[in-house]
Write an enzyme that holds these catalytic residues in place. Structure first.
Site, mmCIF file in Angstrom:
data_model
loop_
_atom_site.group_PDB
_atom_site.id
_atom_site.type_symbol
_atom_site.label_atom_id
_atom_site.label_comp_id
_atom_site.label_asym_id
_atom_site.label_seq_id
_atom_site.Cartn_x
_atom_site.Cartn_y
_atom_site.Cartn_z
ATOM 1 N N ASN A 60 0.836 -1.200 0.000
ATOM 2 C CA ASN A 60 0.000 0.000 0.000
ATOM 3 C C ASN A 60 0.876 1.257 0.000
ATOM 4 O O ASN A 60 1.983 1.270 0.562
ATOM 5 C CB ASN A 60 -1.038 0.002 1.114
ATOM 6 C CG ASN A 60 -0.511 -0.217 2.514
ATOM 7 O OD1 ASN A 60 0.555 -0.781 2.704
ATOM 8 N ND2 ASN A 60 -1.269 0.222 3.493
ATOM 9 N N GLU B 269 0.190 5.194 0.700
ATOM 10 C CA GLU B 269 -0.784 6.192 1.146
ATOM 11 C C GLU B 269 -0.371 7.595 0.694
ATOM 12 O O GLU B 269 0.720 7.812 0.159
ATOM 13 C CB GLU B 269 -0.940 6.097 2.666
ATOM 14 C CG GLU B 269 -1.513 4.739 3.063
ATOM 15 C CD GLU B 269 -1.820 4.602 4.537
ATOM 16 O OE1 GLU B 269 -1.368 5.444 5.344
ATOM 17 O OE2 GLU B 269 -2.536 3.642 4.881
ATOM 18 N N CYS C 120 -4.127 0.726 -2.490
ATOM 19 C CA CYS C 120 -4.037 -0.549 -1.782
ATOM 20 C C CYS C 120 -2.943 -1.424 -2.393
ATOM 21 O O CYS C 120 -2.620 -1.308 -3.590
ATOM 22 C CB CYS C 120 -5.351 -1.314 -1.888
ATOM 23 S SG CYS C 120 -6.710 -0.606 -0.958
ATOM 24 N N GLU D 54 -3.056 -4.518 -3.247
ATOM 25 C CA GLU D 54 -3.534 -5.364 -4.346
ATOM 26 C C GLU D 54 -3.498 -4.599 -5.667
ATOM 27 O O GLU D 54 -3.104 -5.126 -6.706
ATOM 28 C CB GLU D 54 -4.972 -5.825 -4.089
ATOM 29 C CG GLU D 54 -5.143 -6.702 -2.868
ATOM 30 C CD GLU D 54 -5.439 -5.922 -1.593
ATOM 31 O OE1 GLU D 54 -4.895 -4.804 -1.420
ATOM 32 O OE2 GLU D 54 -6.201 -6.428 -0.768
ATOM 33 N N CYS E 26 -10.352 -5.257 0.030
ATOM 34 C CA CYS E 26 -11.484 -4.324 0.087
ATOM 35 C C CYS E 26 -12.345 -4.478 -1.165
ATOM 36 O O CYS E 26 -11.932 -5.075 -2.165
ATOM 37 C CB CYS E 26 -10.995 -2.883 0.239
ATOM 38 S SG CYS E 26 -10.377 -2.129 -1.281
ATOM 39 N N CYS F 55 -10.802 -3.302 -4.511
ATOM 40 C CA CYS F 55 -9.770 -4.204 -5.048
ATOM 41 C C CYS F 55 -10.388 -5.484 -5.597
ATOM 42 O O CYS F 55 -9.895 -6.047 -6.573
ATOM 43 C CB CYS F 55 -8.725 -4.518 -3.979
ATOM 44 S SG CYS F 55 -7.628 -3.113 -3.684
HETATM 45 N N1 THU Z 1 -5.292 -1.821 2.535
HETATM 46 C C1 THU Z 1 -4.711 -2.565 1.552
HETATM 47 O O1 THU Z 1 -3.687 -2.178 0.967
HETATM 48 N N2 THU Z 1 -5.285 -3.747 1.219
HETATM 49 C C2 THU Z 1 -6.314 -4.319 1.902
HETATM 50 O O2 THU Z 1 -6.726 -5.424 1.567
HETATM 51 C C3 THU Z 1 -6.930 -3.608 3.032
HETATM 52 C C4 THU Z 1 -6.507 -2.202 3.210
HETATM 53 C C5 THU Z 1 -4.629 -0.576 2.927
HETATM 54 C C6 THU Z 1 -5.329 0.700 2.554
HETATM 55 C C7 THU Z 1 -4.756 1.656 3.580
HETATM 56 O O3 THU Z 1 -3.496 2.122 3.135
HETATM 57 C C8 THU Z 1 -4.538 0.795 4.804
HETATM 58 O O4 THU Z 1 -4.509 -0.552 4.338
HETATM 59 C C9 THU Z 1 -5.588 0.941 5.868
HETATM 60 O O5 THU Z 1 -6.843 0.752 5.353
#
Ligand code: THU
Length: 138
Positions: free
Chosen positions: A51, A53, A62, A64, A94, A97
């Protein structure tokens, strides 16, 4: 859609290990929730994502989707599975994704944690039933 055979245990372990390495690169200063993903391409290649941000929170990416982008730019469009790891797990992707992965077929989805041994496995079609797919959109 590609017909997906079961993923053997050795491959699952390798995917989880790759996803954990990717997780170590996560850029998650806002949520502090690091996630790693590893896609298994049809030719056996593993492609990692983490991920990423942003200070403008909704722009965060994310793990994925980062893996999908890295895979496609590397020439991969056919996938068998994706492993996702984070937190106490087993993590599951999520909704956004799930839709992005659905573009590339009915993958196996393997959810794991940052460090533990518990895993869950689903078919993407279980996680996103009655999806809006290319066959409905075209
Ligand atoms: N996140 C992912 O990268 N993949 C997931 O399957 C769940 C959530 C990330 C998004 C954000 O940067 C952090 O996790 C918190 O939600």
């Amino acid at each position: 859609m590609v017909n997906h055979a079961e993923i053997d245990e050795e491959t699952v372990a390798a995917l989880i290990a790759t996803a954990r390495q990717a997780r170590a690169q996560a850029y998650a200063p806002y949520s502090r929730f690091a996630v790693g993903a590893a896609l298994l391409a049809a030719d056996g290649t593993m492609i990692a994502g983490c991920n990423v941000e942003n200070v403008s929170y909704p722009l965060g990416l994310c793990a994925e989707r980062a893996a999908v982008a890295a895979a496609v730019v590397g020439g991969h469009r056919r996938f068998r599975a994706i492993a996702v790891v984070g937190g106490d797990g087993p993590l599951s992707p999520c909704g956004g994704c799930r839709q992005v992965l659905r573009e590339f077929g009915d993958l196996w989805v393997i959810g794991g944690s940052a460090a533990g041994t518990a895993l869950e496995r689903w078919r993407l079609s279980e996680l996103l039933p009655a999806a809006f797919g290319r066959e409905r959109g075209e």
